[in-house]
Design an enzyme around this catalytic site. Structure first.
Site, PDB file in Angstrom:
ATOM      1  CB  ALA A  22     -53.763  27.033 -29.802  1.00 32.25           C
ATOM      2  CE1 TYR A  31     -48.838  29.825 -30.261  1.00 31.45           C
ATOM      3  CE2 TYR A  31     -48.805  27.446 -29.906  1.00 31.45           C
ATOM      4  CZ  TYR A  31     -48.373  28.566 -30.593  1.00 31.45           C
ATOM      5  OH  TYR A  31     -47.467  28.433 -31.612  1.00 31.45           O
ATOM      6  CG  HIS A  52     -45.392  31.122 -40.815  1.00 29.01           C
ATOM      7  ND1 HIS A  52     -45.905  29.868 -40.564  1.00 29.01           N
ATOM      8  CD2 HIS A  52     -46.441  31.868 -41.239  1.00 29.01           C
ATOM      9  CE1 HIS A  52     -47.199  29.863 -40.807  1.00 29.01           C
ATOM     10  NE2 HIS A  52     -47.556  31.066 -41.223  1.00 29.01           N
ATOM     11  CD  GLU A  92     -48.851  22.012 -33.037  1.00 31.10           C
ATOM     12  OE1 GLU A  92     -49.827  22.076 -33.814  1.00 31.10           O
ATOM     13  OE2 GLU A  92     -48.520  22.940 -32.278  1.00 31.10           O
ATOM     14  CD1 TRP A 136     -46.562  29.255 -48.195  1.00 32.62           C
ATOM     15  CD2 TRP A 136     -46.700  28.914 -45.996  1.00 32.62           C
ATOM     16  NE1 TRP A 136     -47.521  28.299 -47.995  1.00 32.62           N
ATOM     17  CE2 TRP A 136     -47.630  28.063 -46.646  1.00 32.62           C
ATOM     18  CE3 TRP A 136     -46.619  28.869 -44.599  1.00 32.62           C
ATOM     19  CZ2 TRP A 136     -48.459  27.192 -45.943  1.00 32.62           C
ATOM     20  CZ3 TRP A 136     -47.441  27.998 -43.901  1.00 32.62           C
ATOM     21  CH2 TRP A 136     -48.350  27.177 -44.575  1.00 32.62           C
ATOM     22  CG  HIS A 192     -44.323  22.615 -38.678  1.00 33.94           C
ATOM     23  ND1 HIS A 192     -43.915  23.219 -37.504  1.00 33.94           N
ATOM     24  CD2 HIS A 192     -45.597  23.050 -38.890  1.00 33.94           C
ATOM     25  CE1 HIS A 192     -44.884  23.991 -37.037  1.00 33.94           C
ATOM     26  NE2 HIS A 192     -45.926  23.905 -37.859  1.00 33.94           N
ATOM     27  CE1 TYR A 223     -47.472  24.603 -41.466  1.00 33.02           C
ATOM     28  CE2 TYR A 223     -45.363  25.704 -41.150  1.00 33.02           C
ATOM     29  CZ  TYR A 223     -46.710  25.597 -40.862  1.00 33.02           C
ATOM     30  OH  TYR A 223     -47.298  26.459 -39.974  1.00 33.02           O
ATOM     31  CD  GLU A 239     -45.787  25.857 -32.645  1.00 36.97           C
ATOM     32  OE1 GLU A 239     -45.136  25.009 -33.282  1.00 36.97           O
ATOM     33  OE2 GLU A 239     -46.957  26.138 -32.898  1.00 36.97           O
TER      34      GLU A 239
END
Length: 212
Positions: free
Chosen positions: A206, A174, A9, A113, A13, A75, A39, A200
């Site tokens: 999603a 997804y 992730h 994305e 974080w 990301h 990110y 991914e």
């Protein structure tokens, strides 16, 4: 070579899940690939560059020590237009591709994305051309390139491909959201000779909701 793995992730974080022990657990479960989700916004690289960059270095080194391939993932998400942080991306990938120029199992995912009011020809492709040119000064390693609509428009990219070697176009799938329409886009891109890499995927919707 078939790559099967796990993505982190956001490392701003949850950096603890990129430790040597955490990545070894992934490797011991049968994976040979680890993806580092760095990110750009959401409290990520753009706002705390040195801290997040060091977390990337640590994660890459831990994956390499575990004899795995590793994806360095720029990301973008809320910053849907990759051109928004083009200069920062050029600086980041210039440094990191130089640092790992002799590490062939490092893969560079340069725009996670792309989304929003953007297009392949006006936003994503010119961004990719600028960033790839920088990486290619240091390494001929594999580079993964996203496409508009959260890396679903691989058919559009296949009709207007990049003119570099060792480029693959990412698709994010997804199972709770996507179906035959996206699979048909992948089939079309493959028929045009565009290499596709699913960087991914998940068994949920999603957005991560709704269960498996």
């Amino acid at each position: 070579i078939v790559l099967r793995g796990m993505s982190s992730h956001g490392i701003q974080w949850f950096p603890q899940f990129t430790s040597y022990e955490a990545i070894k657990t992934v490797a011991d479960s049968g994976a040979n690939l680890f993806r580092i989700a760095m990110y750009t916004e959401e409290g990520g690289y753009i706002t705390q560059r040195e801290t997040v960059k060091q977390a990337v270095f640590n994660a890459v080194d831990n994956a390499v020590k575990n004899d795995m391939y590793v994806i360095i993932d720029w990301h973008i998400l809320s910053d849907g237009d990759p051109m928004k942080h083009l200069n920062e991306a050029i600086e980041f990938f210039a440094q990191i591709s130089d640092k790992y120029r002799d590490t062939p199992n490092v893969i560079y995912e340069i725009c996670n994305e792309p989304n929003g009011n953007i297009s392949w020809g006006s936003n994503v492709k010119p961004y990719a051309e600028a960033v790839i040119s920088v990486i290619r000064q240091n390494t001929d390693g594999i580079i993964l390139v996203g496409s508009p609509t959260w890396s679903q428009d691989v058919d559009i990219a296949a009709d207007d491909p990049l003119s570099f070697n060792n480029i693959m176009y990412t698709c994010h799938f997804y199972a709770g959201t996507h179906g035959s329409d996206l699979r048909n886009k992948i089939d079309y891109a493959l028929s045009k000779g565009a290499p596709i890499f699913v960087s991914e995927w998940g068994t949920s919707a999603a957005d991560g909701n709704g269960g498996i």
